[in-house]
Design a protein around this motif. Structure first.
Motif, PDB file in Angstrom:
ATOM      1  N   SER A 210       0.879  -1.288   0.113  1.00  0.00           N
ATOM      2  CA  SER A 210      -0.112   0.014   0.123  1.00  0.00           C
ATOM      3  C   SER A 210       0.895   1.220   0.023  1.00  0.00           C
ATOM      4  CB  SER A 210      -0.755  -0.040   1.060  1.00  0.00           C
ATOM      5  OG  SER A 210      -1.997  -1.101   1.172  1.00  0.00           O
ATOM      6  N   GLY A 211       2.187   0.950  -0.262  1.00  0.00           N
ATOM      7  CA  GLY A 211       2.946   2.384  -0.009  1.00  0.00           C
ATOM      8  C   GLY A 211       3.209   2.958   1.271  1.00  0.00           C
ATOM      9  N   LEU A 212       3.139   2.178   2.198  1.00  0.00           N
ATOM     10  CA  LEU A 212       3.513   2.935   3.466  1.00  0.00           C
ATOM     11  C   LEU A 212       4.894   2.217   4.300  1.00  0.00           C
ATOM     12  CD1 LEU A 212      -0.178   2.502   4.988  1.00  0.00           C
ATOM     13  CD2 LEU A 212       1.153   4.472   3.905  1.00  0.00           C
ATOM     14  N   LEU A 213       5.308   2.865   5.090  1.00  0.00           N
ATOM     15  CA  LEU A 213       6.396   2.777   5.823  1.00  0.00           C
ATOM     16  C   LEU A 213       6.143   1.891   7.202  1.00  0.00           C
ATOM     17  CD1 LEU A 213       8.484   5.983   5.617  1.00  0.00           C
ATOM     18  CD2 LEU A 213       9.377   3.671   4.817  1.00  0.00           C
ATOM     19  N   PRO A 214       6.513   0.513   7.148  1.00  0.00           N
ATOM     20  CA  PRO A 214       6.066  -0.103   8.123  1.00  0.00           C
ATOM     21  C   PRO A 214       6.692   0.117   9.473  1.00  0.00           C
ATOM     22  CG  PRO A 214       6.681  -1.722   6.215  1.00  0.00           C
ATOM     23  CD  PRO A 214       7.195  -0.316   6.033  1.00  0.00           C
ATOM     24  N   THR A 215       7.684   1.084   9.445  1.00  0.00           N
ATOM     25  CA  THR A 215       8.645   1.287  10.658  1.00  0.00           C
ATOM     26  C   THR A 215       7.874   2.385  11.436  1.00  0.00           C
ATOM     27  OG1 THR A 215      10.491   0.773   9.437  1.00  0.00           O
ATOM     28  CG2 THR A 215      10.854   2.300  11.411  1.00  0.00           C
ATOM     29  N   LEU A 216       7.066   3.319  10.810  1.00  0.00           N
ATOM     30  CA  LEU A 216       6.380   4.559  11.509  1.00  0.00           C
ATOM     31  C   LEU A 216       5.190   4.023  12.030  1.00  0.00           C
ATOM     32  CD1 LEU A 216       7.904   7.158   9.189  1.00  0.00           C
ATOM     33  CD2 LEU A 216       8.708   6.452  11.337  1.00  0.00           C
ATOM     34  N   GLY A 217       4.946   3.763  13.262  1.00  0.00           N
ATOM     35  CA  GLY A 217       3.656   3.610  13.796  1.00  0.00           C
ATOM     36  C   GLY A 217       2.835   4.855  14.136  1.00  0.00           C
ATOM     37  N   ILE A 218       1.630   4.152  14.451  1.00  0.00           N
ATOM     38  CA  ILE A 218       0.781   5.109  14.743  1.00  0.00           C
ATOM     39  C   ILE A 218       0.548   5.182  16.573  1.00  0.00           C
ATOM     40  CG2 ILE A 218      -0.857   5.166  12.847  1.00  0.00           C
ATOM     41  CD1 ILE A 218      -2.603   3.411  14.400  1.00  0.00           C
ATOM     42  N   HIS A 219       1.211   4.114  17.084  1.00  0.00           N
ATOM     43  CA  HIS A 219       1.244   3.944  18.439  1.00  0.00           C
ATOM     44  C   HIS A 219       2.602   3.577  18.995  1.00  0.00           C
ATOM     45  CE1 HIS A 219       0.127   3.412  22.692  1.00  0.00           C
ATOM     46  NE2 HIS A 219       0.452   2.210  22.790  1.00  0.00           N
ATOM     47  N   HIS A 220       2.839   2.105  18.352  1.00  0.00           N
ATOM     48  CA  HIS A 220       4.370   1.788  18.800  1.00  0.00           C
ATOM     49  C   HIS A 220       5.214   2.756  18.054  1.00  0.00           C
ATOM     50  CE1 HIS A 220       1.764  -1.753  19.278  1.00  0.00           C
ATOM     51  NE2 HIS A 220       2.698  -2.286  20.104  1.00  0.00           N
ATOM     52  N   HIS A 221       6.422   2.998  19.049  1.00  0.00           N
ATOM     53  CA  HIS A 221       7.389   3.703  18.584  1.00  0.00           C
ATOM     54  C   HIS A 221       8.860   3.386  19.263  1.00  0.00           C
ATOM     55  CE1 HIS A 221       5.733   5.463  22.241  1.00  0.00           C
ATOM     56  NE2 HIS A 221       6.866   5.480  22.740  1.00  0.00           N
ATOM     57  N   ASN A 222       9.120   1.860  19.407  1.00  0.00           N
ATOM     58  CA  ASN A 222      10.263   1.572  19.910  1.00  0.00           C
ATOM     59  C   ASN A 222      11.408   1.703  18.897  1.00  0.00           C
ATOM     60  OD1 ASN A 222      12.507  -0.273  20.469  1.00  0.00           O
ATOM     61  ND2 ASN A 222      11.281  -1.659  21.617  1.00  0.00           N
TER      62      ASN A 222
END
Length: 310
Positions: A210-222
């Motif tokens: 879908s063209g999104l970055l799996p690294t940048l979360g909406i909640h998780h941010h480890n």
């Protein structure tokens, strides 16, 4: 079309020929007493475009660079396992959409209030799906779960997710003395770990497509987690894995281990039937709809993520 999952648990040689994944067995290839005709007949080929997930679970598997390139170009998730047969690595394509740059910028520009609202929706659906699992597996309604789901506020500052989880695991495996959800805990934690790893790969693949970055979360941010967004979006899908694991636990008993049959059952996760947008569809297809709707939330076209339900 639902993509296929391939699992390799024995030594194998994987290469590419004419857009096909060619599978050879070393014991056959290295046997000089066998005629070439029999060796050719032992080859198996699979169209690369039909593959969605490939699991490599043996230290004597050889895969060529050409085969890996073709798999990644076709948005296939490549999973490697450790000595305990647990998924330990995930390889995904660097790009999976023609408007990649535009989508990255819209994802990066998402406001904090929007991400908190999306997390609220995510947790509400997760708790409701957990309540559905309890109803199916224990034959009892858990009204408190629905109350907690309705009480989830933007960003879940009250941590309703944890409150619901504590009740959920205690109730789902009530007859299993001392069970808690812990990666290193007693079975069926081992099955849950394996199932979630497969689910995570499916969701990460969907996000890239879908063209999104799996690294940048909406909640998780480890800071050490390369798949924060995948961990966010997979939350409402976890109960579908839980239901499958519960069925396996009931069938095989409390000391269930990751046997060949168990792995085969868990590798069926991409084809599990879920209900999304009032239609029945395989889980992998549903994930694609979820990740596509997430992008539309980032771009302002939608206000809600489309999630599955039981």
């Amino acid at each position: 079309m639902i993509k296929k999952t391939l699992y390799f648990g024995n030594p194998a040689y994987l290469s590419l020929r004419n857009a096909q994944l060619v599978i050879k067995l070393p014991e056959v290839e290295n046997n000089n007493t066998l005629p070439e005709a029999i060796k050719r007949q032992s080859e198996v080929t699979k169209p690369i475009e039909d593959l969605g997930v490939v699991v490599l679970d043996n230290k004597q598997i050889t895969i060529t660079s050409g085969a890996m390139e073709a798999l990644l170009e076709n948005n296939c998730a490549l999973i490697t396992c450790d000595s305990k047969s647990m998924p330990v690595g995930l390889m995904l394509p660097l790009y999976g959409n023609t408007t990649q740059n535009e989508r990255f910028r819209e994802q990066l520009a998402a406001s904090l209030p929007l991400k908190k609202q999306l997390w609220q929706q995510t947790i509400q659906m997760k708790i409701n799906n957990q309540a559905a699992v309890l109803s199916i597996c224990t034959k009892e309604e858990s009204k408190c779960m629905h109350i907690w789901a309705n009480d989830v506020r933007s960003g879940d500052p009250d941590n309703m997710e944890a409150r619901a989880a504590a009740y959920y695991w205690k109730t789902l495996f009530a007859d299993l003395n001392g069970f808690t959800r812990d990666r290193e805990g007693i079975p069926p934690n081992n099955l849950l770990n394996y199932g979630y790893a497969i689910l995570r790969a499916i969701v990460a693949r969907g996000l890239v497509t879908s063209g999104l970055l799996p690294t940048l979360g909406i909640h998780h941010h480890n800071r050490y987690n390369a798949y924060c967004l995948a961990d966010d979006i997979m939350e409402p899908y976890r109960p579908f894995v839980d239901k499958l694991v519960f069925d396996l636990y009931c069938q095989y008993g409390e000391d269930v281990s990751l046997t060949k049959d168990i792995k085969a059952a868990l590798l069926s996760i991409p084809t599990l039937e879920v209900r999304i947008n009032k239609k029945r569809t395989p889980l992998m297809i549903a994930v694609g709809q979820t990740t596509a709707s997430l992008y539309k939330c980032f771009s302002g076209e939608l206000r809600r993520i489309i999630y599955p339900e039981f």
